[in-house]
Design an enzyme around this catalytic site. Sequence first.
Site, PDB file in Angstrom:
ATOM      1  N   ALA A 150      17.704 -25.076  28.063  1.00 53.46           N
ATOM      2  CA  ALA A 150      17.584 -25.042  26.610  1.00 53.46           C
ATOM      3  C   ALA A 150      16.094 -25.057  26.322  1.00 53.46           C
ATOM      4  O   ALA A 150      15.337 -25.763  26.994  1.00 53.46           O
ATOM      5  CB  ALA A 150      18.247 -26.277  26.010  1.00 53.46           C
ATOM      6  N   MET A 208      11.358 -28.495  29.105  1.00 54.41           N
ATOM      7  CA  MET A 208      10.926 -29.593  29.978  1.00 54.41           C
ATOM      8  C   MET A 208      11.498 -29.477  31.393  1.00 54.41           C
ATOM      9  O   MET A 208      11.641 -30.483  32.090  1.00 54.41           O
ATOM     10  CB  MET A 208      11.368 -30.927  29.365  1.00 54.41           C
ATOM     11  CG  MET A 208      10.842 -31.159  27.963  1.00 54.41           C
ATOM     12  SD  MET A 208      11.517 -32.671  27.262  1.00 54.41           S
ATOM     13  CE  MET A 208      11.052 -32.476  25.536  1.00 54.41           C
ATOM     14  N   HIS A 238      24.072 -33.905  30.947  1.00 57.73           N
ATOM     15  CA  HIS A 238      23.956 -33.473  32.344  1.00 57.73           C
ATOM     16  C   HIS A 238      24.923 -34.301  33.193  1.00 57.73           C
ATOM     17  O   HIS A 238      24.819 -35.524  33.223  1.00 57.73           O
ATOM     18  CB  HIS A 238      22.533 -33.679  32.860  1.00 57.73           C
ATOM     19  CG  HIS A 238      21.534 -32.723  32.297  1.00 57.73           C
ATOM     20  ND1 HIS A 238      21.225 -31.523  32.906  1.00 57.73           N
ATOM     21  CD2 HIS A 238      20.778 -32.764  31.181  1.00 57.73           C
ATOM     22  CE1 HIS A 238      20.323 -30.888  32.193  1.00 57.73           C
ATOM     23  NE2 HIS A 238      20.034 -31.620  31.137  1.00 57.73           N
ATOM     24  N   HIS A 246      17.568 -33.876  19.970  1.00 58.55           N
ATOM     25  CA  HIS A 246      18.285 -33.484  21.197  1.00 58.55           C
ATOM     26  C   HIS A 246      19.744 -33.115  20.906  1.00 58.55           C
ATOM     27  O   HIS A 246      20.331 -32.276  21.589  1.00 58.55           O
ATOM     28  CB  HIS A 246      18.209 -34.613  22.231  1.00 58.55           C
ATOM     29  CG  HIS A 246      18.831 -34.281  23.554  1.00 58.55           C
ATOM     30  ND1 HIS A 246      18.420 -33.202  24.335  1.00 58.55           N
ATOM     31  CD2 HIS A 246      19.832 -34.855  24.259  1.00 58.55           C
ATOM     32  CE1 HIS A 246      19.146 -33.150  25.442  1.00 58.55           C
ATOM     33  NE2 HIS A 246      20.015 -34.136  25.420  1.00 58.55           N
ATOM     34  N   SER A 285      20.704 -28.245  29.905  1.00 59.83           N
ATOM     35  CA  SER A 285      21.283 -29.088  28.854  1.00 59.83           C
ATOM     36  C   SER A 285      22.401 -28.382  28.114  1.00 59.83           C
ATOM     37  O   SER A 285      22.197 -27.299  27.566  1.00 59.83           O
ATOM     38  CB  SER A 285      20.214 -29.425  27.804  1.00 59.83           C
ATOM     39  OG  SER A 285      19.454 -30.495  28.223  1.00 59.83           O
ATOM     40  N   TYR A 297      10.363 -36.124  33.457  1.00 56.66           N
ATOM     41  CA  TYR A 297      10.300 -37.240  32.504  1.00 56.66           C
ATOM     42  C   TYR A 297      11.197 -38.405  32.894  1.00 56.66           C
ATOM     43  O   TYR A 297      11.064 -39.503  32.358  1.00 56.66           O
ATOM     44  CB  TYR A 297      10.584 -36.776  31.056  1.00 56.66           C
ATOM     45  CG  TYR A 297      11.952 -36.198  30.800  1.00 56.66           C
ATOM     46  CD1 TYR A 297      13.089 -36.995  30.771  1.00 56.66           C
ATOM     47  CD2 TYR A 297      12.092 -34.840  30.543  1.00 56.66           C
ATOM     48  CE1 TYR A 297      14.345 -36.455  30.510  1.00 56.66           C
ATOM     49  CE2 TYR A 297      13.339 -34.294  30.291  1.00 56.66           C
ATOM     50  CZ  TYR A 297      14.452 -35.106  30.282  1.00 56.66           C
ATOM     51  OH  TYR A 297      15.683 -34.570  30.036  1.00 56.66           O
ATOM     52  N   HIS A 315      14.589 -34.114  35.944  1.00 55.29           N
ATOM     53  CA  HIS A 315      13.403 -33.784  35.145  1.00 55.29           C
ATOM     54  C   HIS A 315      12.254 -34.707  35.536  1.00 55.29           C
ATOM     55  O   HIS A 315      12.479 -35.857  35.904  1.00 55.29           O
ATOM     56  CB  HIS A 315      13.701 -33.981  33.649  1.00 55.29           C
ATOM     57  CG  HIS A 315      14.879 -33.218  33.146  1.00 55.29           C
ATOM     58  ND1 HIS A 315      16.171 -33.685  33.267  1.00 55.29           N
ATOM     59  CD2 HIS A 315      14.960 -32.012  32.521  1.00 55.29           C
ATOM     60  CE1 HIS A 315      17.000 -32.800  32.744  1.00 55.29           C
ATOM     61  NE2 HIS A 315      16.301 -31.779  32.293  1.00 55.29           N
TER      62      HIS A 315
HETATM   63  N1  HPA Z   1      10.647 -28.402  23.292  1.00 56.55           N
HETATM   64  C1  HPA Z   1      10.811 -28.836  24.565  1.00 56.55           C
HETATM   65  N2  HPA Z   1      11.973 -28.799  25.183  1.00 56.55           N
HETATM   66  C2  HPA Z   1      13.034 -28.308  24.521  1.00 56.55           C
HETATM   67  C3  HPA Z   1      12.935 -27.852  23.203  1.00 56.55           C
HETATM   68  C4  HPA Z   1      11.660 -27.891  22.560  1.00 56.55           C
HETATM   69  O1  HPA Z   1      11.505 -27.508  21.393  1.00 56.55           O
HETATM   70  N3  HPA Z   1      14.175 -27.420  22.835  1.00 56.55           N
HETATM   71  C5  HPA Z   1      14.990 -27.629  23.903  1.00 56.55           C
HETATM   72  N4  HPA Z   1      14.292 -28.167  24.927  1.00 56.55           N
END
Ligand code: HPA
Length: 278
Positions: A114, A212, A62, A248, A31, A86, A84
């Site tokens: 990230a 994630m 992305h 995000h 990300s 998700y 991902h």
């Molecule tokens: N949790 C899950 N995924 C993430 C986070 C988080 O705090 N920060 C960036 N991606």
Amino acid sequence: MLQMKRIEEAKAFIQARTDHFDPACAVILGSGLGNFANSIQVDYVLPYSEIPHFKPCNVAGHAGNLVFGRVGSVRVVCQQGRFHFYEGHAREDLIFPVRVMAALGAKALVVTNAAGGINSSFKVGDMMVIRDHINHMGTNPLIGENEDALGPRFQDMTYAYPENLRTLLYAEAKKLEITLKEGVYLAVTGPCYETPAEIRMYRLWGADAVGMSTVPEVIAANHCGLKVLGISCITNAAAGMEDKPLDHKEVQEVTARLAQQFEKLVHHWIQAWAKTSN
Ligand code: HPA
């Protein structure tokens, strides 16, 4: 259809479109880190939508391209945008690009993401070298019939992130006066962020950061023989560590701020790695 056949079809298409580009190193951009692909000497850009069996990429931040080019004289392929769990992708689709990049000839994989910092000594904007991971996704990308031509049924994960690759990163970071953290990355499927209670539990389990992604690709990479270097950009304190909600947009803003430093470090690492692997 067998995965091997799908991989061969994607490989043949890519080779035809890139004058048989054979990458030494693959990079997966997390990300907000997709711009890395523009920092290399770009030779070819192939949108996922054109490559056989690749799924489209739908996440903000992305892009959805395989970018082929060079860092110095080292040939690299960048996965600009990842898949991902998700998003609802099937296990084999999620790890398909890793298998294709390995089939094209890559020997090492730099995987980036990230992540939320769980370790209270981490600050927003830190980079964490991934020493090991915890798969808390409740699934595994290798579930299903194993194709022995791709890798073994029971994949060893003891050395998932080989120490020599991390050592090389520390040496390059020192030259660039970049301080790195090191830790354990815990993966959840998302898409919701964690609860504060979950974060407290993950800390007890020994996790330093949470995200994630990454774990499915690292499992697949180990399965097909790629050596993995993992780097997390700590974009926020994990849920409940500060009295504010997670967002995000903030994740993307922090990675954008880190991008230049990150690019320099990865460029240096790729060239140092290529010297040691020859
Ligand atoms: N949790 C899950 N995924 C993430 C986070 C988080 O705090 N920060 C960036 N991606």
